[in-house]
Structures are given as structure tokens and as C-alpha cells.
Design an enzyme around this catalytic site. Structure first.
Site, short mmCIF file in Angstrom:
data_model
loop_
_atom_site.label_atom_id
_atom_site.label_comp_id
_atom_site.label_asym_id
_atom_site.label_seq_id
_atom_site.Cartn_x
_atom_site.Cartn_y
_atom_site.Cartn_z
N ASP A 59 171.87 -33.77 94.69
CA ASP A 59 171.24 -33.39 95.97
C ASP A 59 172.26 -33.52 97.09
O ASP A 59 172.98 -34.53 97.18
CB ASP A 59 170.07 -34.35 96.31
N ASP A 65 169.56 -39.67 104.99
CA ASP A 65 169.55 -40.27 103.64
C ASP A 65 170.46 -41.51 103.64
O ASP A 65 170.10 -42.59 103.17
CB ASP A 65 170.13 -39.28 102.60
N GLU A 87 168.46 -43.86 94.79
CA GLU A 87 168.65 -42.43 94.52
C GLU A 87 170.05 -41.99 94.93
O GLU A 87 170.62 -41.08 94.35
CB GLU A 87 167.62 -41.61 95.28
N GLU A 88 170.59 -42.65 95.96
CA GLU A 88 171.86 -42.20 96.55
C GLU A 88 173.08 -42.81 95.89
O GLU A 88 174.21 -42.56 96.29
CB GLU A 88 171.87 -42.49 98.06
N ASP A 106 163.95 -44.74 96.82
CA ASP A 106 164.31 -43.42 97.33
C ASP A 106 164.37 -43.63 98.83
O ASP A 106 163.32 -43.64 99.49
CB ASP A 106 163.24 -42.39 96.93
N LEU A 108 165.14 -41.98 101.45
CA LEU A 108 164.56 -40.97 102.32
C LEU A 108 164.04 -39.84 101.44
O LEU A 108 164.83 -39.06 100.89
CB LEU A 108 165.61 -40.45 103.31
N ASP A 109 162.72 -39.80 101.27
CA ASP A 109 162.12 -38.73 100.45
C ASP A 109 161.73 -37.56 101.36
O ASP A 109 161.16 -37.77 102.42
CB ASP A 109 160.87 -39.29 99.74
N GLU A 268 160.82 -42.35 92.17
CA GLU A 268 159.80 -41.46 92.77
C GLU A 268 158.52 -41.51 91.93
O GLU A 268 157.47 -41.94 92.40
CB GLU A 268 160.33 -40.03 92.87
P1 AHG Z 1 164.23 -35.98 98.01
O1 AHG Z 1 164.30 -35.48 99.42
O2 AHG Z 1 164.24 -37.47 97.90
O3 AHG Z 1 165.25 -35.30 97.13
O4 AHG Z 1 162.79 -35.57 97.41
C1 AHG Z 1 162.31 -34.31 97.65
C2 AHG Z 1 161.35 -33.97 96.54
C3 AHG Z 1 159.91 -34.36 96.88
O5 AHG Z 1 159.79 -35.18 97.98
C4 AHG Z 1 159.25 -33.03 97.14
O6 AHG Z 1 157.93 -33.00 96.69
C5 AHG Z 1 160.13 -32.07 96.36
O7 AHG Z 1 161.43 -32.60 96.38
C6 AHG Z 1 160.13 -30.71 96.97
O8 AHG Z 1 160.83 -29.91 96.05
P2 AHG Z 1 160.95 -28.32 96.33
O9 AHG Z 1 161.85 -28.20 97.52
O10 AHG Z 1 161.54 -27.76 95.05
O11 AHG Z 1 159.56 -27.82 96.61
MN MN Z 2 162.55 -38.02 96.88
MN MN Z 3 165.58 -38.96 98.69
#
Ligand code: AHG
Ligand code: MN
Ligand code: MN
Length: 322
Positions: A59, A65, A87-88, A106, A108-109, A268
Site C-alpha cells: 500500500d 499513516d 500494518e506499516e 492498523d 490508520l485504516d 484488520e
Molecule cells: P487501509 O487504508 O488500512 O489500507 O485499509 C483500507 C481498507 C478498508 O478500510 C476498506 O474497507 C478497504 O480498504 C477499501 O478497499 P477498496 O478501496 O478496494 O474498496
Molecule cells: Mn486498514
Molecule cells: Mn492502514
């Protein structure tokens, strides 16, 4: 009741250890610091700006984050946390503390939502210290919860000894988390689902079949109309489910690298599934309970299908019959 009073009562009745109580109150302090960072730095700084780095799961890392992780690690270093599984970070961080608890985070989700002022959050999982150090199966968590940073900053939390999660909201006038509502319960039935429908061409047969019945409304096998919500921050969709019910799906699909979906098991799926089961809901990867999966690696992914018992039971039957 303020969060610290809630923790003190749990310490007094012996339902949590001092280490766990201290970790939760330090995580709450970290969430208050992250709230202030979002409220203030967001003015001068683009918290959604990419740092140019990527985390272990590939990511793109955003400024918030990294800031959120730094704040959490700083706060946890004053507690009996032996390792932080983030996560990071590629691998667990040994804090040097001789503690009996490991914390998966996590930080920052919902990072893709930072730059557009949509609710994001922090997810945490407290686990018994293990050498290696490897995460335990979700069912063995000591506690789990998440914060949301939205119109309000909120917390939902459950300890292993709890029969239901408890919610809190941050009173920003005195920087105190205050208990809100009673024991959280997810109604067994729902007509509200959360899924990223843009991927429907990639879903496998069980989810395709379930969605067919859902979209058929009154004329379908489930005989009722549904409505859809999708925030793009799991914590925001999950918080809504704990407040008014529903189901959330991030299933596996046939996109390259998405056979097990996008969400990570340890920091998560496990913490949120722990809360969902405590609230009377179900959380599965398709055929089995997420909490029974034995983690093999820190960043492994899992399909996530969770929420209202009746709907998840239907989805499990569709997966088992395939
Ligand atoms: P993060 O920002 O920690 O990577 O998590 C994002 C996750 C979750 O929070 C969310 O439901 C999903 O990614 C969204 O995914 P899409 O953009 O594929 O919909
Ligand atoms: Mn997340
Ligand atoms: Mn995250």
C-alpha cells in the site's frame, strides 16, 4: 462514565490485568493525539499526501499513516507491550519491554479517505506474548477494538472476558472518552449491506449468488428490498454495523493478488471479527470463522464476510455448498 473509570472498575473486578488496562488507556491517549493531529496539521499539511514509500503489503503510505503509527508507538513504549505488529512495518517491533502482551495495529485504516475528509480510524488487537513473535488465532485475543476519526472520535472495545463490546465517544471539551449506550448487539436480520460493487465481475460464485438474491428484492429468495453503503474505511462501515446492524463483505475475487481479498487477518479482520462475535454477529472467510484461522504471516490477507447472523449464515451455506 469516563473510560479510565470503566478500566478501573474492570481492574477492580479482576476481569482485566493491569498491563491490559494500561495499554488501553495509552491507546486512547494516542487516539486523542491523532484526533488533534488531524484537526490541526490537516490545515498546514496534506495528511493524505503520499510519502513515496509503500508498506509491506504494497500500500502507498500516506503522511497520516506514518504520523499515526509514530504516535501509537510512542504511547505504547510506556506500557508492558513486548512487541508491536503494525500494518506499516515488515516485521514486529520489539519494544524492549518485558511485557506479556503484543499489540497489532492498523494505525490508520481508510487511508484513501484522508485527503477527502471521510472517516478513518485506528484498529488494535491485544494478544498474549508469543516467541517468534507470531500472532495468535483471533479467538485467543486478550482484547480488541478500534477508534474512528469522523464527525466524532469514537472507540468500540471488548475484552476477552466481556459478553458484549462497549462504545465510547470523545468529549473534545475535556479530552475524555465517555461511555455511550449499553452493551452492543448486532440484530440477527438486516437489509443493509456494505460491499464494493465495482468488483462484482470478479467475485466468486457464492457471493455472486447471494448478491443476485439481494438485488432481486421482493421477488428474490430473501423476499425483501436491501440498501447498500460503502465508505472505503472498514472502521466506518463496521462502526455503522455496531450502531444499526448490517453486513460487510470484502470477499476474495479473481483479480490478481485478491484471491483472499484485500483485508489483513492480524490487524484488520481479527480485531473486528472479535467485536462482531462478542456482539452476537458472525465473521467468516466464506467457509470458516475468521477467529479460528491460525495466522501464518503478519500481513496475510483473508476474505471478510461479517455482521448480522441470518445473512452470514446464508452466505456460509452458499460457500459450503459450492
Ligand atoms: P487501509 O487504508 O488500512 O489500507 O485499509 C483500507 C481498507 C478498508 O478500510 C476498506 O474497507 C478497504 O480498504 C477499501 O478497499 P477498496 O478501496 O478496494 O474498496
Ligand atoms: Mn486498514
Ligand atoms: Mn492502514
Amino acid at each position: 462514565m469516563q473510560l479510565q473509570e470503566y478500566i478501573n472498575r474492570r481492574l477492580a473486578d479482576g476481569s482485566i490485568t493491569t498491563d491490559i488496562g494500561m495499554i488501553i488507556s495509552h491507546l486512547a491517549d494516542a487516539a486523542i493525539a491523532i484526533t488533534q493531529t488531524i484537526r490541526v496539521s490537516g490545515i498546514e499539511e496534506d495528511l493524505g499526501a503520499e510519502t513515496g514509500a509503500a508498506n509491506a503489503d504494497g500500500d502507498e503510505q500516506k503522511a497520516l499513516d506514518v504520523m499515526a503509527e509514530e504516535i501509537i508507538i510512542t504511547h505504547l513504549k510506556n506500557t508492558a507491550t513486548s512487541h508491536i505488529l503494525s500494518e506499516e512495518q515488515d516485521a514486529p517491533i520489539a519494544t524492549g519491554q518485558d511485557g506479556k502482551v503484543m499489540v497489532a495495529i492498523d494505525p490508520l485504516d481508510g487511508s484513501s479517505n484522508i485527503a477527502v475528509n471521510v472517516t478513518v480510524g485506528t484498529i488494535f488487537s491485544l494478544m498474549p506474548r508469543q516467541d517468534a513473535p507470531v500472532a495468535c488465532a483471533g479467538r485467543d485475543q486478550l482484547a480488541a477494538g478500534f477508534f474512528t476519526y469522523g464527525p466524532q472520535t469514537t472507540l468500540i472495545l471488548a475484552f476477552a472476558s466481556d459478553s458484549a463490546p462497549q462504545c465510547f465517544v470523545l468529549d473534545e471539551r475535556n479530552q475524555q472518552f465517555i461511555a455511550m449506550g449499553g452493551a452492543v448487539e448486532i440484530p440477527p436480520e438486516t437489509n443493509e449491506y456494505a460491499i464494493n460493487a465495482a468488483y462484482s465481475e470478479h467475485w466468486f460464485a457464492p457471493v455472486q449468488e447471494w448478491m443476485g438474491h439481494v438485488l432481486a428484492g421482493h421477488a428474490g429468495a430473501y423476499g425483501k428490498p436491501y440498501r447498500m453503503r460503502w465508505v472505503g474505511s472498514m472502521v466506518a462501515d463496521a462502526w455503522r454495523i455496531f450502531q444499526r446492524g448490517g453486513v460487510f463483505l470484502y470477499p476474495g475475487d479473481n483479480r490478481k493478488g485478491y484471491a483472499d481479498g484485500r483485508l489483513r487477518l492480524v490487524y484488520e479482520a481479527n480485531p473486528i471479527s472479535f467485536l462482531v462475535e462478542k456482539a452476537g454477529g458472525m465473521a467468516i472467510n466464506g467457509c470458516e470463522d475468521i477467529l479460528d484461522i491460525q495466522p501464518q504471516s503478519l500481513h496475510q490477507r483473508t476474505p471478510v464476510i461479517l455482521g448480522a447472523k441470518q445473512e452470514i449464515t446464508r452466505l456460509k451455506a452458499l460457500h459450503l455448498n459450492k
